[in-house]
Design a protein around this motif. Sequence first.
Motif, PDB file in Angstrom:
ATOM      1  N   ALA A   1      14.922  -7.354  -2.094  1.00 20.78           N
ATOM      2  CA  ALA A   1      13.710  -7.569  -2.703  1.00 20.78           C
ATOM      3  C   ALA A   1      12.735  -6.382  -2.626  1.00 20.78           C
ATOM      4  CB  ALA A   1      13.058  -8.668  -2.031  1.00 20.78           C
ATOM      5  N   TYR A   2      12.155  -5.843  -1.666  1.00 19.65           N
ATOM      6  CA  TYR A   2      11.358  -4.575  -1.478  1.00 19.65           C
ATOM      7  C   TYR A   2      11.874  -3.685  -1.824  1.00 19.65           C
ATOM      8  CZ  TYR A   2       7.387  -2.025   0.667  1.00 19.65           C
ATOM      9  OH  TYR A   2       6.472  -0.729   0.628  1.00 19.65           O
ATOM     10  N   GLN A   3      12.747  -3.017  -2.086  1.00 17.00           N
ATOM     11  CA  GLN A   3      13.492  -1.604  -2.612  1.00 17.00           C
ATOM     12  C   GLN A   3      13.290  -2.212  -4.216  1.00 17.00           C
ATOM     13  OE1 GLN A   3      14.484   0.979  -1.278  1.00 17.00           O
ATOM     14  NE2 GLN A   3      15.481   1.782  -3.370  1.00 17.00           N
ATOM     15  N   TYR A   4      13.484  -2.954  -4.419  1.00 15.11           N
ATOM     16  CA  TYR A   4      13.591  -3.115  -5.805  1.00 15.11           C
ATOM     17  C   TYR A   4      11.635  -3.478  -6.634  1.00 15.11           C
ATOM     18  CZ  TYR A   4      12.236  -5.843 -10.316  1.00 15.11           C
ATOM     19  OH  TYR A   4      12.418  -6.374 -11.709  1.00 15.11           O
ATOM     20  N   PHE A   5      10.719  -4.161  -5.496  1.00 17.44           N
ATOM     21  CA  PHE A   5      10.007  -3.114  -5.825  1.00 17.44           C
ATOM     22  C   PHE A   5       9.365  -2.291  -5.759  1.00 17.44           C
ATOM     23  CE2 PHE A   5       5.920  -2.320  -3.428  1.00 17.44           C
ATOM     24  CZ  PHE A   5       4.866  -2.488  -4.356  1.00 17.44           C
ATOM     25  N   LYS A   6       9.674  -1.322  -4.673  1.00 19.14           N
ATOM     26  CA  LYS A   6       9.498  -0.088  -5.166  1.00 19.14           C
ATOM     27  C   LYS A   6       9.847   0.405  -5.848  1.00 19.14           C
ATOM     28  CE  LYS A   6      11.017   0.542  -1.175  1.00 19.14           C
ATOM     29  NZ  LYS A   6      12.217   1.994   0.408  1.00 19.14           N
ATOM     30  N   GLU A   7      11.120   0.553  -6.691  1.00 23.38           N
ATOM     31  CA  GLU A   7      11.768   1.662  -7.670  1.00 23.38           C
ATOM     32  C   GLU A   7      10.904   1.001  -9.421  1.00 23.38           C
ATOM     33  OE1 GLU A   7      15.822   1.015  -7.806  1.00 23.38           O
ATOM     34  OE2 GLU A   7      15.748   1.826  -5.453  1.00 23.38           O
TER      35      GLU A   7
END
Length: 216
Positions: free
Chosen positions: A100-106
Motif C-alpha cells: 500500500a505504501y509503495q502504491y502511495f509513493k508511485e
Amino acid sequence: MSEAFKPPPFNYCDYRCDRCDKRETCRVYKDDQERLLDHYRKGEDPYDPKIFMNDLKEIFTKTEKMIHKIAQEQGIDLEGASDEEMPEVDPEEYVIYRLAYQYFKEANVLVKELEHIGIPENLQQDFDDFVWYHTLIAAKTGRLVSGFIDDYLDEDITKLEENGTIGVIRKGIDLSKQALENMLSELPDHLYTIADLTDLLRRIEKQLDVDIRQKV
C-alpha cells in the motif's frame, strides 16, 4: 440512539460524504449536518476558526463521555488503568502495508506530474478519485495492521473494526482501478506508470484475500 443509524466504529468511512450512499443511516453525517444547520440559523459561519474550535471542544467532550460509558459497560476501570505503554506496531513488518505504501509513493509521483501538466476536463472526476484514494488506501492499511495487537477492545468490536477497514480499502481499490482505466484512454503517454499502479492495486487486493497478517 435510533436504530436507523449505524453505531460506531466508523472505519468503513472514506470521508466523502457528498458521494456516500450511507448518509441516511450515518450518525456522524447527521450530527454534522445538524451542527451546520444550527450555526446557519444563528447567522454564524460554521467555518469561522473560533466557532470551529468551540465545536471541536464540544465534540471532544461528547467523545470522552462516550468512552467512559463504553468502558463502564465493559467493566474497564479507566481511573485505575495501567500506565504501561501499549505495544507499538511497525507497519513495515507487514506485506500488505508495504504494498500500500509503495502504491502511495508511485501514485503520488503521477499525481504531481498530472497536476503540473493539467487534467482534461472529462477526467476530472476520475483524477479526483485517484488523488483521494491514493492516500486513503495507505492510511487505512496502516490502521488495519495497527489493530493486529489491540487487546483492549472486545473481540466482536475488533472484528467489526477490521472488516470495516478492509471494506473501505477494497472500495478505494475498486474506484482507483476504474479511475486509472479511464485515465489511460486519455493519457497514453503514461501507459507503463498506470499499468504498474494497477498491478500494485491488484497485489494489495490479492493480499487482502490471502493473508492480511503476512509478515515480510
